[in-house]
Enzyme design. Structure first.
Site, PDB file in Angstrom:
ATOM      1  N   ASP A  26      -4.517 -37.092 -35.890  1.00  0.00           N
ATOM      2  CA  ASP A  26      -3.292 -36.510 -35.327  1.00  0.00           C
ATOM      3  C   ASP A  26      -2.605 -35.765 -36.472  1.00  0.00           C
ATOM      4  OD1 ASP A  26      -1.103 -36.066 -33.525  1.00  0.00           O
ATOM      5  OD2 ASP A  26      -0.008 -37.709 -34.457  1.00  0.00           O
ATOM      6  N   SER A  27      -1.494 -35.102 -36.143  1.00  0.00           N
ATOM      7  CA  SER A  27      -0.725 -34.435 -37.192  1.00  0.00           C
ATOM      8  C   SER A  27       0.029 -35.447 -38.061  1.00  0.00           C
ATOM      9  CB  SER A  27       0.286 -33.484 -36.551  1.00  0.00           C
ATOM     10  OG  SER A  27       1.125 -34.211 -35.673  1.00  0.00           O
ATOM     11  N   CYS A  76      -4.001 -36.292 -30.401  1.00  0.00           N
ATOM     12  CA  CYS A  76      -2.887 -35.345 -30.476  1.00  0.00           C
ATOM     13  C   CYS A  76      -3.019 -34.412 -29.278  1.00  0.00           C
ATOM     14  CB  CYS A  76      -3.015 -34.564 -31.783  1.00  0.00           C
ATOM     15  SG  CYS A  76      -1.874 -33.171 -31.888  1.00  0.00           S
ATOM     16  N   GLU A  95       9.013 -38.561 -36.586  1.00  0.00           N
ATOM     17  CA  GLU A  95       8.330 -38.564 -37.886  1.00  0.00           C
ATOM     18  C   GLU A  95       9.332 -38.779 -39.025  1.00  0.00           C
ATOM     19  OE1 GLU A  95       4.533 -38.557 -39.391  1.00  0.00           O
ATOM     20  OE2 GLU A  95       4.816 -37.910 -37.329  1.00  0.00           O
ATOM     21  N   CYS A 124       2.732 -36.189 -25.560  1.00  0.00           N
ATOM     22  CA  CYS A 124       2.674 -36.113 -27.025  1.00  0.00           C
ATOM     23  C   CYS A 124       2.493 -37.546 -27.496  1.00  0.00           C
ATOM     24  CB  CYS A 124       3.974 -35.535 -27.583  1.00  0.00           C
ATOM     25  SG  CYS A 124       4.061 -35.615 -29.387  1.00  0.00           S
ATOM     26  N   HIS A 160       3.277 -38.960 -30.097  1.00  0.00           N
ATOM     27  CA  HIS A 160       4.408 -39.554 -30.820  1.00  0.00           C
ATOM     28  C   HIS A 160       5.361 -40.287 -29.866  1.00  0.00           C
ATOM     29  CE1 HIS A 160       3.265 -36.954 -34.179  1.00  0.00           C
ATOM     30  NE2 HIS A 160       4.199 -37.515 -34.931  1.00  0.00           N
TER      31      HIS A 160
END
Ligand code: DGL
Length: 271
Positions: free
Chosen positions: A13-14, A76, A157, A189, A191
């Site tokens: 993932d990022s 992601c 994040e 997403c 996240h």
């Protein structure tokens, strides 16, 4: 497929978002070793071009293959939207490539056909219209309302979770007129499961909130089983790599995995 079943599963993932998927896989498949890569140097992916995301995803997939991974999970949504076919073309003859979108589409399309479904995600994912397109293909009478919620991934994040700031940002997005009347909401997403309880609190039980983690973990289980790639017993610890070190990543990884993990800084973009 040439890679043996006792090799690890690669996940990327990022940033920390994919840890929600990694944790669900570790819970459902405790015998599997995971190798996780968070591309924190390029975070957020949500506003990057298709070309950039394909380039990052290819490099990370090569890294995971060099580590001997037997499967690659694109944990992601943005990379799943833009780079899934690109990765499949390059690597599907070697290892299975699994995205986080298709399992959720199948899950939601298998539910009530007449419902009004909201989708929130990064600018990239929502701009690609991939959820609305795939959902309409499978279940044409769904009423789909999509909204880009660009601030949420960087906010998470940065560690703004379960506090006043994140409550305000979440309320601002969810009260958008485009989401009025939804009966269910897809967290598009990886996240967002980290703020799922705040989202549920906003809707006070009136909206069903879908998140990918456990749905994707079940899909990974089925796919590895069908390819005879399930491991028998965990022999090595999970490994976590980031392209840029952040303290919050290390803290979150420990919270998710309840173990003293060693976060390795791997400057993949310097090589
Ligand atoms: N977790 C990611 C996703 O599912 C990316 C968020 C970002 O880097 O913008 O889209």
């Amino acid at each position: 497929m040439v890679i043996p079943a006792n090799q690890p599963i690669g996940i990327f993932d990022s940033g920390i978002g994919g840890l929600t998927v990694a944790k669900a896989i570790a819970d459902q498949l405790p015998q599997e070793q995971l190798i996780y890569f968070g591309d924190t140097a390029h975070l957020p992916y949500g506003d990057k071009s298709t070309q950039a995301i394909c380039q990052y995803s290819t490099r990370i997939s090569n890294f995971l293959l060099d580590k001997g991974c037997k499967a690659i999970i694109i944990a992601c949504n943005t990379a799943s939207s833009f780079a899934y076919h690109h990765l499949q073309e390059q690597f599907a003859s070697k290892v299975p490539i699994i995205n986080v979108i298709d399992p959720v589409i199948d899950h939601v399309a298998g539910g009530p056909a007449e419902q009004c479904v909201g989708v929130i995600g990064t600018k990239g994912t929502i701009g690609s219209d991939i959820y609305a397109r795939k959902l309409r293909e499978k279940s044409p009478s769904l009423d789909i309302r999509s909204l880009a919620t660009a601030l949420l991934a960087p906010m998470i994040e940065e560690g703004f979770v379960d506090d006043e700031i994140s409550d305000t940002v979440i309320r601002k997005y969810l009260s958008d007129a485009r989401l009025t009347g939804i009966q269910s909401l897809i967290l598009a997403c990886t996240h967002y499961p980290i703020i799922k309880s705040q989202i549920e609190k906003y809707y006070q039980g009136k909206v069903t909130v879908f998140e990918a983690a456990s749905i994707v973990a079940s899909a990974v289980h089925r796919q590895l089983q069908s390819l005879d790639l399930l491991n028998e017993a965990l022999s090595e610890m999970h490994r976590f790599y980031v392209s840029d070190y952040t303290e919050f990543f290390e803290k979150t990884t420990k919270v998710f995995f309840r173990q003293s993990i060693h976060l390795e800084h791997y400057p993949i973009w310097d090589n």
